[in-house]
Design an enzyme around this catalytic site. Structure first.
Site, mmCIF file in Angstrom:
data_model
loop_
_atom_site.group_PDB
_atom_site.id
_atom_site.type_symbol
_atom_site.label_atom_id
_atom_site.label_comp_id
_atom_site.label_asym_id
_atom_site.label_seq_id
_atom_site.Cartn_x
_atom_site.Cartn_y
_atom_site.Cartn_z
ATOM 1 N N TYR A 144 38.499 40.678 48.345
ATOM 2 C CA TYR A 144 39.162 41.112 47.118
ATOM 3 C C TYR A 144 38.544 42.436 46.683
ATOM 4 O O TYR A 144 37.322 42.575 46.654
ATOM 5 C CB TYR A 144 38.971 40.061 46.019
ATOM 6 N N ASP A 239 32.670 47.928 49.505
ATOM 7 C CA ASP A 239 32.913 47.459 48.145
ATOM 8 C C ASP A 239 31.751 46.561 47.771
ATOM 9 O O ASP A 239 31.703 45.384 48.120
ATOM 10 C CB ASP A 239 34.247 46.708 48.082
ATOM 11 N N LYS A 267 30.370 45.190 38.019
ATOM 12 C CA LYS A 267 29.626 43.998 37.628
ATOM 13 C C LYS A 267 28.185 44.299 37.168
ATOM 14 O O LYS A 267 27.995 44.754 36.054
ATOM 15 C CB LYS A 267 29.715 42.955 38.728
#
Ligand SMILES: *Cc1c(COP(=O)(O)O)cnc(C)c1O
Length: 429
Positions: A144, A239, A267
């Site tokens: 994702y 990522d 995050k």
């Protein structure tokens, strides 16, 4: 456990917010029941609207590696709030965060701050296409990378837990430019690049997959990605929105010694506030406006409150021993989980890299999206609800990571293991 207040809030929420939530993974769709409404968090614990307390292994889906409301972060944010929350002009704080990131992450020389992981990946993608003059991109099944159009193809947990097909609303001609391969499949990567390599702008990968549950890279996988992309003039994008500052100070690229061309962060670097970032070699990053022609912007990018929280988070993480301690605690927790599983006579496969971990209810080796999908989601559903009853808050999906924080205590871990033993027996029936 009393849940009347959360139930009633969820009813009201559904009147004004689609599905009652502002991000679909919060909705408890895969596990039945309704989401809990949270009123506060302190350290490793959260409290819901009915006053129930939980030991938290979701950590806001990864960012809170120092737990909830860490005093140092709270103080820095309050101090900054009094000085102003946004200027839309440069601040010294942005330099400080950018410098810390550039010094920590091996492949980053310069870095652009944005406000979410999604923004980081979509911007990195645009940059890669602008830089190479190519259209096609490659991603892996079950990875994702946020919800932008090009990347929302075979995209792991959120979509998987809800059982949604390929997402409506995405222009077909664009989705066609996204090629997907099975995670950890070295042969498939080499084959694709030997035929189409010169047409591919970038290959984006979670260096440790964390959005189909934790799936570590097989030995040699990341190295092959580096080799084939370099040969084709394709940019390699890591990522590291989850893994950056989670598995090491400097991310998975530091841990595995493989250096991408571009890195996406999010995050943890926001310390619990909205921050994302993408960075790499100056020579590539300078193609971004205002030095270059690839446009990317943001009214609240580099927002002082968020950046301050990020700086304090990195300060906390750069103290000696933090990652060793996370490793030890995570090892102890997962070892205990394994013992409990044996005791309960349940079948499960465990994966873990540092403080990110998963337990899949399957006997298969976990290497790809195909293998995680063999998990018994009915058993997970019962397990999740039994854990919740026991006061342990884990992600409401089989296909998510668990996160240890630096503020989970030995007592928290002992309590979790005792609770998990009971929950497993209950779930097994
Ligand atoms: C969470 C996540 C994103 C998206 O970040 P948001 O801040 O939710 O937009 C992108 N990539 C990975 C690997 C993630 O885990």
């Amino acid at each position: 456990m009393k849940r009347t207040r959360s139930e009633s809030l969820f009813q009201t929420a559904q009147q004004y917010i689609p599905g009652g939530v502002n991000s679909p993974v919060r909705a408890f769709k895969a596990v039945g029941g309704n989401p809990l409404f949270i009123v506060k968090g302190k350290g490793a614990r959260i409290t819901d609207a009915d006053g129930n307390e939980f030991i938290d292994y979701v950590a806001s889906w990864g960012p809170l590696i120092f737990g909830h409301a860490h005093p140092q972060i709270v103080e820095a944010v309050s101090t900054q709030a009094q000085l102003g929350t946004s200027f839309g002009a440069p601040t010294e704080l942005e330099i400080e965060l950018a410098q810390k990131v550039a010094e920590a992450v091996p492949s980053i020389e310069t870095v652009r701050l944005v406000s979410s992981g999604t923004e980081a990946t979509l911007s990195a993608l645009r940059l890669a296409r602008g830089f190479t003059g190519r259209d096609k991109i490659v991603k892996f099944e079950g990875c994702y990378h946020g919800h932008s159009d090009s990347l929302l193809v075979k995209a792991g947990s959120g979509v998987l837990s809800l059982g949604l097909p390929d997402c409506p609303g995405i222009v077909n001609d664009l989705a066609k430019k996204t090629l997907t391969l099975p995670y950890n499949d070295i042969n498939a990567v080499e084959e694709l690049f030997s035929s189409l390599g010169k047409e591919i702008a970038c290959l984006i990968v979670e260096p440790i997959a964390g959005n189909m549950g934790v799936v570590p890279p097989q030995p040699g996988f990341l190295e092959v990605l580096r080799k084939v992309t370099a040969r084709s003039g394709t940019l390699l994008i890591f990522d590291e929105v989850i893994t950056g500052f989670r598995v090491a100070f400097g991310g998975a690229q530091k841990l595995y010694g493989v250096s991408p061309d571009l890195t996406c962060l999010g995050k943890i670097i926001g310390g619990g506030l909205p921050v994302g970032a993408y960075g790499g070699k100056k020579e590539i990053m300078d193609h971004i406006a205002p030095t270059g022609a690839v446009y990317q912007a943001g009214t609240l990018s580099g927002n002082p409150l968020a950046v301050t929280a990020g700086i304090e988070m990195l300060n906390l993480l750069s103290q000696p021993g933090v990652y060793d301690d996370l490793e030890k605690k995570s090892e102890r927790l997962c070892h205990g989980f394994k013992e409990n599983v044996k005791q309960a006579g349940v079948t499960a496969t465990f994966t873990r890299v540092g403080s990110m971990f998963s337990m899949f209810f399957t006997d298969q080796e976990i290497v790809s999206f195909e293998s995680v999908k063999t998990s018994d989601t009915h058993l997970f559903k019962r397990y999740f609800n039994a854990m919740l009853e026991e006061g342990i808050y884990i992600a409401p999906s089989q296909f998510e990571a668990g996160f240890m924080s630096a503020v989970h205590t030995d007592e928290d871990i002992d309590a979790t293991l005792a609770a998990q033993g009971r929950a497993l027996k209950k779930a097994r029936g």
